[in-house]
Design a protein around this motif. Structure first.
Motif, PDB file in Angstrom:
ATOM      1  N   GLN A  97       1.087  -1.269   0.240  1.00 44.80           N
ATOM      2  CA  GLN A  97      -0.111  -0.252  -0.283  1.00 44.80           C
ATOM      3  C   GLN A  97       1.110   0.986   0.062  1.00 44.80           C
ATOM      4  N   SER A 117       2.826   1.724  -3.301  1.00 48.01           N
ATOM      5  CA  SER A 117       1.322   2.357  -4.457  1.00 48.01           C
ATOM      6  C   SER A 117       0.845   3.277  -4.574  1.00 48.01           C
ATOM      7  N   TYR A 158       3.947   5.461  -5.485  1.00 43.92           N
ATOM      8  CA  TYR A 158       3.456   5.440  -7.621  1.00 43.92           C
ATOM      9  C   TYR A 158       2.336   6.226  -7.333  1.00 43.92           C
ATOM     10  N   GLU A 159       1.537   6.231  -7.326  1.00 46.17           N
ATOM     11  CA  GLU A 159      -0.235   7.468  -7.500  1.00 46.17           C
ATOM     12  C   GLU A 159       0.430   9.817  -6.990  1.00 46.17           C
ATOM     13  N   GLN A 212       2.049   4.853 -13.393  1.00 47.29           N
ATOM     14  CA  GLN A 212       1.072   3.924 -13.361  1.00 47.29           C
ATOM     15  C   GLN A 212       0.273   3.221 -13.672  1.00 47.29           C
ATOM     16  N   GLY A 269       1.537   0.693 -10.324  1.00 45.33           N
ATOM     17  CA  GLY A 269       0.746   0.484  -9.452  1.00 45.33           C
ATOM     18  C   GLY A 269      -0.573  -0.280  -9.846  1.00 45.33           C
ATOM     19  N   LEU A 277       0.936  -3.850  -9.221  1.00 43.46           N
ATOM     20  CA  LEU A 277       0.962  -4.303  -7.919  1.00 43.46           C
ATOM     21  C   LEU A 277      -0.291  -3.979  -7.286  1.00 43.46           C
ATOM     22  N   GLY A 278      -1.878  -3.483  -7.391  1.00 41.32           N
ATOM     23  CA  GLY A 278      -2.662  -3.424  -6.985  1.00 41.32           C
ATOM     24  C   GLY A 278      -3.726  -5.023  -6.779  1.00 41.32           C
ATOM     25  N   ALA A 331      -6.985   1.722  -3.057  1.00 41.43           N
ATOM     26  CA  ALA A 331      -5.804   2.272  -3.612  1.00 41.43           C
ATOM     27  C   ALA A 331      -5.940   1.761  -4.810  1.00 41.43           C
ATOM     28  N   LEU A 332      -6.259   0.714  -5.570  1.00 41.01           N
ATOM     29  CA  LEU A 332      -6.425   0.213  -6.852  1.00 41.01           C
ATOM     30  C   LEU A 332      -7.055   1.376  -7.612  1.00 41.01           C
ATOM     31  N   SER A 361      -5.125   4.300  -8.237  1.00 35.79           N
ATOM     32  CA  SER A 361      -4.929   4.057  -9.604  1.00 35.79           C
ATOM     33  C   SER A 361      -5.230   4.002 -10.798  1.00 35.79           C
TER      34      SER A 361
END
Length: 394
Positions: A20, A23, A26-27, A46, A49, A52-53, A69-70, A73
């Motif tokens: 998390q 993520s 990344y955002e 992006q 991210g 990863l999600g 988080a997803l 993203s």
């Protein structure tokens, strides 16, 4: 931060907490890269991210923090792919797909936790993006419906905590965006109501925190909306004042950050001033403002040559320059030779604008909302040709 977190994630791929953190990083980096105009790098980060999600959901299916988080993203990638209100690569359909994924997740999470303001904000943010993209794709009624849903979320949050600056900011932007949606449908009186509320909220935020760059940016955008409504109502003096207020706001921001790219609102202010100057027949001002637009767009394109927003705005500025020279040519007191010269110059600028629009259309990166500009510019070129022919005869 990403360097450290990626190393930790490689060592502990099933650690959701570390994932998390990565993520979120990344955002944030993706947003900053987009703001700097480096769109290709923003897309790359992006997408990392999102990947990863997806991996974290395999580890812990249904984890609400991972899903949250997803959703962020998806929105982040959608912003850089095709959101016409940002620096973008011109793929609004791709953005819409991502925004709808974000909305589905956000509504699911908010329904299960109605007291969580952050999750409610995520719903509002997703509705906001859906509204913007639907309008870019030419679905103005659909955009208006989505915009009303967005505003409901943000006004409800502000009502629950009127002193919360985050809620004030969101409600201000939501009112502003809804005003734009209404203006596109020529529902100007209702649009004025929301534009006035947006301006009031943004002015209060700047008063409370004068050094807040986000608040200053949002205030500039609120002035732009006021100006647009005045322009649509043919209230040209009021429009010039509001565009001037917006420009002053954005130029102050630009002066505070002289080494970075200028705020896009600065270019938008020049664009609006040029458009009103065309309406009132002031060719000198049109040329002055359009030249400034082109200079700013050039800076964005130097950072990323595929910046569709900047490319399209070049076409707008070129069309405005063509209009300025056509205005000059219409002055019957000028010698016919000079009028012909001005008409030919207008044709050159109109031709440049048309070439850009055709290239964007061929590449599939001209938003449907702007397709009418090809017809408009073809008509302008035809009018110039007709005027030249008339001067040759008489």
């Amino acid at each position: 931060a990403i360097t450290i977190l990626e190393r930790l994630t490689s060592a502990e791929p099933r650690n959701v907490e570390i994932g998390q953190e990565l993520s979120a990083s990344y955002e944030d980096l993706g947003y900053l890269l987009q703001s700097r105009g480096d769109l290709a790098a923003s897309v790359k980060i992006q997408r990392k991210g999102i990947a990863l999600g997806d991996r974290l959901l395999v580890v812990d299916p249904g984890n609400p923090k991972v899903l949250f988080a997803l959703a962020n993203s998806y929105r982040g990638l959608g912003d850089v792919l095709g959101n016409p209100n940002m620096q973008t690569l011109g793929d609004p359909k791709g953005s819409l797909e991502l925004y709808r994924k974000s909305l589905t997740i956000s509504e699911q999470l908010a329904a299960g936790d109605r007291g969580n303001a952050e999750k409610q904000q995520s719903v509002g943010s997703s509705w906001s993006r859906v509204a913007q993209i639907l309008e870019a794709l030419g679905d103005n009624p659909g955009g208006l419906v989505a915009g009303r849903r967005m505003l409901e979320v943000y006004e409800r949050l502000l009502l629950s905590d009127p002193q919360n600056t985050s809620f004030q900011r969101d409600a201000g932007i939501a009112n502003q965006n809804l005003a734009v949606s209404l203006a596109r449908l020529n529902m100007l009186e209702e649009a004025r109501k929301y534009a006035a509320r947006s301006l009031l909220l943004q002015q209060q935020m700047c008063k409370d925190d004068p050094a807040n760059a986000f608040a200053r940016t949002n205030l500039g955008e609120a002035y732009l909306i006021q100006a647009t409504l005045h322009r649509k109502a043919n209230e040209f003096e009021s429009a010039l004042r509001s565009y001037g207020d917006a420009l002053t706001t954005f130029e102050l921001l630009a002066a505070q950050h002289p080494t970075g790219l200028p705020p896009p609102g600065q270019r938008d202010s020049f664009q609006g001033l040029a458009e009103v100057s065309l309406k009132i027949g002031n060719a000198t001002k049109v040329i002055q403002y359009a030249d400034k637009e082109l200079a700013i767009d050039g800076r964005f394109l130097k950072t990323d040559a595929k910046n569709t927003n900047a490319i399209h705005n070049q076409a707008v500025a070129d069309r405005q320059l063509g209009g300025a020279h056509e205005l000059i040519a219409m002055q019957k007191a000028l010698p016919r030779s000079q009028r012909r010269t001005e008409l030919r110059e207008a044709g050159v600028w109109y031709g440049r604008s048309k070439d850009i629009l055709l290239a964007l259309s061929k590449a599939g990166t001209l938003a449907p909302a702007y397709l009418h500009e090809l017809t408009d510019i073809s008509n302008a070129i035809a009018n110039c040709d007709k005027a030249l022919a008339a001067l040759a005869i008489y």
